[in-house]
Design an enzyme around this catalytic site. Structure first.
Site, PDB file in Angstrom:
ATOM      1  N   TYR A 110       0.797  -1.232   0.000  1.00  0.00           N
ATOM      2  CA  TYR A 110       0.000   0.000   0.000  1.00  0.00           C
ATOM      3  C   TYR A 110       0.831   1.285   0.000  1.00  0.00           C
ATOM      4  O   TYR A 110       0.273   2.368  -0.047  1.00  0.00           O
ATOM      5  CB  TYR A 110      -0.956  -0.010   1.199  1.00  0.00           C
ATOM      6  CG  TYR A 110      -1.873  -1.221   1.203  1.00  0.00           C
ATOM      7  CD1 TYR A 110      -2.740  -1.452   0.133  1.00  0.00           C
ATOM      8  CD2 TYR A 110      -1.854  -2.152   2.250  1.00  0.00           C
ATOM      9  CE1 TYR A 110      -3.565  -2.563   0.113  1.00  0.00           C
ATOM     10  CE2 TYR A 110      -2.684  -3.262   2.237  1.00  0.00           C
ATOM     11  CZ  TYR A 110      -3.534  -3.469   1.164  1.00  0.00           C
ATOM     12  OH  TYR A 110      -4.350  -4.569   1.147  1.00  0.00           O
ATOM     13  N   HIS A 122      -8.100   1.534  -5.873  1.00  0.00           N
ATOM     14  CA  HIS A 122      -7.293   0.690  -4.977  1.00  0.00           C
ATOM     15  C   HIS A 122      -5.840   1.111  -5.068  1.00  0.00           C
ATOM     16  O   HIS A 122      -5.354   1.431  -6.163  1.00  0.00           O
ATOM     17  CB  HIS A 122      -7.429  -0.790  -5.349  1.00  0.00           C
ATOM     18  CG  HIS A 122      -8.844  -1.264  -5.281  1.00  0.00           C
ATOM     19  ND1 HIS A 122      -9.479  -1.513  -4.092  1.00  0.00           N
ATOM     20  CD2 HIS A 122      -9.760  -1.459  -6.258  1.00  0.00           C
ATOM     21  CE1 HIS A 122     -10.728  -1.861  -4.345  1.00  0.00           C
ATOM     22  NE2 HIS A 122     -10.930  -1.835  -5.647  1.00  0.00           N
TER      23      HIS A 122
HETATM   24  C1  DQA Z   1      -7.378  -2.207  -1.121  1.00  0.00           C
HETATM   25  C2  DQA Z   1      -7.333  -3.661  -1.576  1.00  0.00           C
HETATM   26  C3  DQA Z   1      -8.244  -4.516  -0.716  1.00  0.00           C
HETATM   27  O1  DQA Z   1      -8.203  -5.879  -1.159  1.00  0.00           O
HETATM   28  C4  DQA Z   1      -7.788  -4.492   0.724  1.00  0.00           C
HETATM   29  O2  DQA Z   1      -8.664  -5.229   1.542  1.00  0.00           O
HETATM   30  C5  DQA Z   1      -7.617  -3.104   1.234  1.00  0.00           C
HETATM   31  C6  DQA Z   1      -7.073  -2.077   0.365  1.00  0.00           C
HETATM   32  C7  DQA Z   1      -6.360  -1.338  -1.885  1.00  0.00           C
HETATM   33  O3  DQA Z   1      -6.495  -0.122  -1.817  1.00  0.00           O
HETATM   34  O4  DQA Z   1      -5.445  -1.860  -2.515  1.00  0.00           O
HETATM   35  O5  DQA Z   1      -7.842  -2.836   2.398  1.00  0.00           O
HETATM   36  O6  DQA Z   1      -8.676  -1.687  -1.395  1.00  0.00           O
END
Ligand code: DQA
Length: 146
Positions: free
Chosen positions: A23, A101
């Site tokens: 992330y 995402h």
């Molecule tokens: C997310 C991807 C999701 O699978 C995960 O549960 C998240 C973050 C992303 O921003 O990459 O919490 O939404």
């Protein structure tokens, strides 16, 4: 003035500390500040909400309908892969939205490849870490500018 509201789901308040390999190293506050500045420079009104709770997210989406928000940018986080209730709220308010995402969900675990949002979204931006939000806002701008 065009109003854009950003919704961030569970655990995104931990950005920066949480799995930085997936992330990124930036905090949510840092990413949202940059986005707010970009919106301001482009003459848009933008605010944002983060919640760890599905019910609060549904309530906030309903509120966006009452507030006459024009566009939504949403990272439903873990609820991406589970939430009929958040999907239904977005359908109910009929506000066009971009699904965002930070990580590249389509190249992660199989359960992350299921999203309850992408078929009803304007589009999906995934895998560009914090920059995904800027790209989503740019996509919205491209649709409102003549
Ligand atoms: C997310 C991807 C999701 O699978 C995960 O549960 C998240 C973050 C992303 O921003 O990459 O919490 O939404």
């Amino acid at each position: 003035m065009i109003k854009v509201r950003v919704f961030n789901g569970p655990n995104l308040n931990l950005l920066g500390q949480r799995e930085p390999g997936q992330y990124g190293q930036r905090s949510l506050q840092d990413i949202m500040q940059e986005l707010e500045q970009f919106a301001l420079d482009c003459g848009l009104e933008l605010d944002h909400i983060q919640t760890n709770s599905e019910g609060k997210m549904v309530d906030a989406i309903q509120q966006a309908g009452k507030d006459e928000v024009n566009y939504i940018i949403i990272n439903p986080a873990g609820y991406t892969h589970t939430s009929v209730a958040i999907r239904d709220a977005l359908l109910a308010v009929e506000i066009p939205f971009v699904e965002v995402h930070l990580s590249a969900v389509s190249s992660r675990e199989p359960f992350r490849q299921i999203t309850y949002f992408s078929d009803i979204a304007m589009g999906v931006i995934s895998g560009f870490r914090g920059e995904s939000y800027l790209l989503a806002l740019q996509a919205i701008l491209n649709r409102i500018e003549p």
